[in-house]
Design a protein around this motif. Structure first.
Motif, PDB file in Angstrom:
ATOM      1  N   TYR A 119      51.073 -19.192  61.955  1.00 36.35           N
ATOM      2  CA  TYR A 119      50.171 -18.905  61.422  1.00 36.35           C
ATOM      3  C   TYR A 119      49.245 -20.164  61.628  1.00 36.35           C
ATOM      4  O   TYR A 119      47.913 -20.128  62.106  1.00 36.35           O
ATOM      5  CB  TYR A 119      50.025 -18.284  60.399  1.00 36.35           C
ATOM      6  CG  TYR A 119      48.540 -17.990  59.466  1.00 36.35           C
ATOM      7  CD1 TYR A 119      47.769 -17.137  59.885  1.00 36.35           C
ATOM      8  CD2 TYR A 119      48.083 -19.209  58.590  1.00 36.35           C
ATOM      9  CE1 TYR A 119      46.419 -17.042  59.393  1.00 36.35           C
ATOM     10  CE2 TYR A 119      46.906 -19.145  58.006  1.00 36.35           C
ATOM     11  CZ  TYR A 119      46.052 -18.066  58.525  1.00 36.35           C
ATOM     12  OH  TYR A 119      44.861 -17.963  57.899  1.00 36.35           O
ATOM     13  N   ILE A 120      49.885 -21.435  61.278  1.00 40.63           N
ATOM     14  CA  ILE A 120      49.202 -22.454  61.419  1.00 40.63           C
ATOM     15  C   ILE A 120      48.723 -22.885  62.781  1.00 40.63           C
ATOM     16  O   ILE A 120      47.722 -23.369  63.024  1.00 40.63           O
ATOM     17  CB  ILE A 120      49.910 -23.755  60.659  1.00 40.63           C
ATOM     18  CG1 ILE A 120      49.837 -23.553  59.169  1.00 40.63           C
ATOM     19  CG2 ILE A 120      49.500 -24.979  60.966  1.00 40.63           C
ATOM     20  CD1 ILE A 120      50.815 -24.506  58.346  1.00 40.63           C
ATOM     21  N   PHE A 121      49.657 -22.794  63.586  1.00 38.99           N
ATOM     22  CA  PHE A 121      49.535 -23.049  65.172  1.00 38.99           C
ATOM     23  C   PHE A 121      48.106 -22.359  65.663  1.00 38.99           C
ATOM     24  O   PHE A 121      47.252 -22.899  66.279  1.00 38.99           O
ATOM     25  CB  PHE A 121      50.622 -22.669  65.764  1.00 38.99           C
ATOM     26  CG  PHE A 121      50.584 -23.534  67.252  1.00 38.99           C
ATOM     27  CD1 PHE A 121      51.359 -24.682  67.373  1.00 38.99           C
ATOM     28  CD2 PHE A 121      49.949 -22.883  68.140  1.00 38.99           C
ATOM     29  CE1 PHE A 121      51.499 -25.351  68.536  1.00 38.99           C
ATOM     30  CE2 PHE A 121      50.018 -23.741  69.583  1.00 38.99           C
ATOM     31  CZ  PHE A 121      50.726 -24.975  69.629  1.00 38.99           C
ATOM     32  N   ALA A 122      48.140 -20.883  65.464  1.00 36.00           N
ATOM     33  CA  ALA A 122      47.260 -20.136  66.019  1.00 36.00           C
ATOM     34  C   ALA A 122      45.933 -20.449  65.238  1.00 36.00           C
ATOM     35  O   ALA A 122      44.849 -20.406  65.813  1.00 36.00           O
ATOM     36  CB  ALA A 122      47.673 -18.543  65.689  1.00 36.00           C
ATOM     37  N   ILE A 123      46.021 -20.616  64.136  1.00 43.89           N
ATOM     38  CA  ILE A 123      44.671 -21.010  63.243  1.00 43.89           C
ATOM     39  C   ILE A 123      43.998 -22.330  63.794  1.00 43.89           C
ATOM     40  O   ILE A 123      42.601 -22.513  64.080  1.00 43.89           O
ATOM     41  CB  ILE A 123      44.760 -21.143  61.974  1.00 43.89           C
ATOM     42  CG1 ILE A 123      44.962 -19.688  61.374  1.00 43.89           C
ATOM     43  CG2 ILE A 123      43.596 -21.803  61.196  1.00 43.89           C
ATOM     44  CD1 ILE A 123      43.468 -18.835  61.651  1.00 43.89           C
ATOM     45  N   LEU A 124      44.856 -23.335  63.946  1.00 38.35           N
ATOM     46  CA  LEU A 124      44.575 -24.721  64.431  1.00 38.35           C
ATOM     47  C   LEU A 124      43.868 -24.556  66.042  1.00 38.35           C
ATOM     48  O   LEU A 124      42.906 -25.237  66.119  1.00 38.35           O
ATOM     49  CB  LEU A 124      45.566 -25.575  64.250  1.00 38.35           C
ATOM     50  CG  LEU A 124      45.931 -26.229  63.033  1.00 38.35           C
ATOM     51  CD1 LEU A 124      47.141 -27.190  63.015  1.00 38.35           C
ATOM     52  CD2 LEU A 124      44.753 -26.985  62.488  1.00 38.35           C
TER      53      LEU A 124
END
Lengths: 232, 245
Positions: free
Chosen positions: A202-207
């Protein structure tokens, strides 16, 4: 379990050495492709369980992109969605005994970060033009040009290091505990690794969404607002 | 730590291939289906709105029709009341006219009945008077029935026109009727008086007629000369009846 910091080729295709992360990635690609083809073969207006799950994933993804970028999610959906699903499935592939997640190797993370970097530049240029995109490096002042360039590089590295560090550490911890304590002791740590894997995906996609959104500039309904200036 | 650049390149290609595969086989069909469902939902909503609009229009039309029916009903009731009032007035007028006619007819009938009654009373009075006169004549001497009427008859003949008088007893006996048979003296006296009045000799034939009560009646060719009590009573009776009528 091998050392995640070094890769030994499993076999060679001509001069190209094929390593374990590549093979696992191929397997993930095959699995996702097969699932996509089978799941979308009979889509109906009145959806079944699988179709409902797929639509939930897509609408949630669209909602996240729209909330983050305040734009139509359609142009960004394939890239962001693929990154999220691939990282998630790759992180969770560690549940299969004998499989190391590709994201636990820095080459895979670097490949993902490079794609995000290229997409950031590509979407920025396509949206603002080459001059407009380069002009964003001089915001809010030309003094910031070196810092903005460094920021572009460092945030790409931060993507690599964050994902690599989290996944590699998980693999390390589970390997150490498994070698010291026995077969079933690492199970709670593996469950924690599942949570870590989902959060990292999730963090990778959101960033990635944030970086691309920053590159394409303010959304159309806020572009001319004098008080909101630059957000990058 | 070293980086395997072959692996880095292959993973980059792999991810790009995966982006294409998922875009082609996952995101595009699912998004298309969501879009189709939204379009179907919008179409259904549009249909529902159209149906609602039609229903609203139909309801408004029905309301207008009901109002029209109510107005027509009110107008018809008013017209019916006016017609009934007019018919009532017409019937009343006809009844009043008929009543007036009946009253007039009744008055006429009553007047006629009164007149008839009066006529009958007059006739009864005349008959009674005749009967009384006949009874009284019966009490008088028999000569009185003729003697007092000879001069009167002669005077009446004398007042006749010349042509009428010339026709009396011209070539034939003079026909006379008397209340009783005349005596010779009375017959002679009557013949003398008539000859004196007519100025020429005449013969007379006398026919007794008790209905005359008293007096004489001469029957000429073109005239009748009456000098009888019966003729007097008839004249009185006619006069009384005329006055009563």
């Amino acid at each position: 379990m091998g050392n995640p910091l070094s890769l030994d080729p499993l076999f060679n295709i001509g001069p190209v050495p094929i390593t374990a992360p590549v093979v696992v990635t191929w397997a993930i690609i095959a699995g996702l492709a097969l699932f996509s083809i089978l799941a979308t073969r009979r889509l109906r207006l009145l959806p079944g369980r699988t179709q409902t799950l797929l639509e939930l994933i897509v609408t949630t993804l669209d909602g996240q992109i729209r909330d983050t970028m305040d734009r139509d999610p359609a142009p960004y959906r394939p890239l962001i969605g693929t990154i999220f699903l691939f990282v998630l499935v790759a992180n969770w592939s560690s549940l299969i005994p004998g499989i190391e997640p590709p994201t636990a190797h820095i080459e895979t993370d670097a490949a993902l970060a490079l794609i995000v970097f290229a997409a950031t530049v590509g979407f920025g240029i396509s949206r603002l033009g080459l001059k407009g995109y380069l002009a964003t490096f001089a915001e809010p002042s030309w003094v910031m040009i070196p810092l903005n360039i460094v920021e572009q590089i460092t945030r790409t590295f931060s993507l690599i290091v964050r994902l690599f560090g989290n996944m590699m550490s998980g693999v390390f911890v589970i390997g150490i505990v498994l070698s010291l304590a026995g077969l079933f002791v690492p199970i709670p740590l593996m469950a924690l690794d599942l949570l870590t894997g989902a959060v990292q995906a999730y963090i990778f996609a959101i960033l990635a969404t944030v970086f691309i959104g920053a590159a394409v500039g303010d959304p159309p309904n806020r572009a001319k607002s004098p008080k909101e200036g630059t957000e990058q | 730590m070293t980086i395997d650049w072959w692996t880095l390149g292959l993973q980059t290609i792999n991810v790009l291939v995966l982006v294409w595969i998922l875009a082609r086989f996952l995101f595009r069909p699912v998004t298309q289906m969501i879009t189709e469902r939204q379009a179907a939902a919008h179409a259904a909503l549009d249909d529902a709105r159209a149906a609602k609009a039609e229903a609203e229009a139909a309801r408004a039309a029905a309301k207008d029709a009901a109002a029209g029916v109510a107005n027509d009903r009110t107008a018809l009731l008013a017209k019916a009341r006016a017609d009934a009032e007019q018919e009532k007035q017409r019937l009343h007028d006809e009844a009043m006219t008929e009543l007036d006619t009946l009253r007039a007819d009744a008055r006429t009938e009553m007047a006629q009945a009164a007149k008839d009654r009066q006529q009958a009373l007059s006739e009864q009075a005349g008959a009674l008077a005749l009967d009384i006169a006949a009874r009284l004549i019966d009490r008088l001497p028999d000569e009185a029935r003729i003697a007092g009427f000879i001069d009167g008859l002669a005077d009446a003949v004398a007042k006749l026109p010349e042509a009428t008088r010339a026709a009396i007893g011209d070539g034939a006996p003079v026909d006379l009727r008397a209340a009783r048979a005349l005596t010779d003296a009375e017959k002679t006296r009557l013949t003398d008086r008539l000859q004196a009045v007519l100025g020429r000799p005449v013969d007379i034939t006398v026919t007794p007629d008790p209905s005359l009560l008293a007096g004489l009646e001469l029957d000429a060719a073109t005239a009748i000369v009456r000098n009888t009590l019966r003729a007097d009573l008839d004249r009185i009776e006619a006069e009384v009846t005329r006055h009563d009528g």
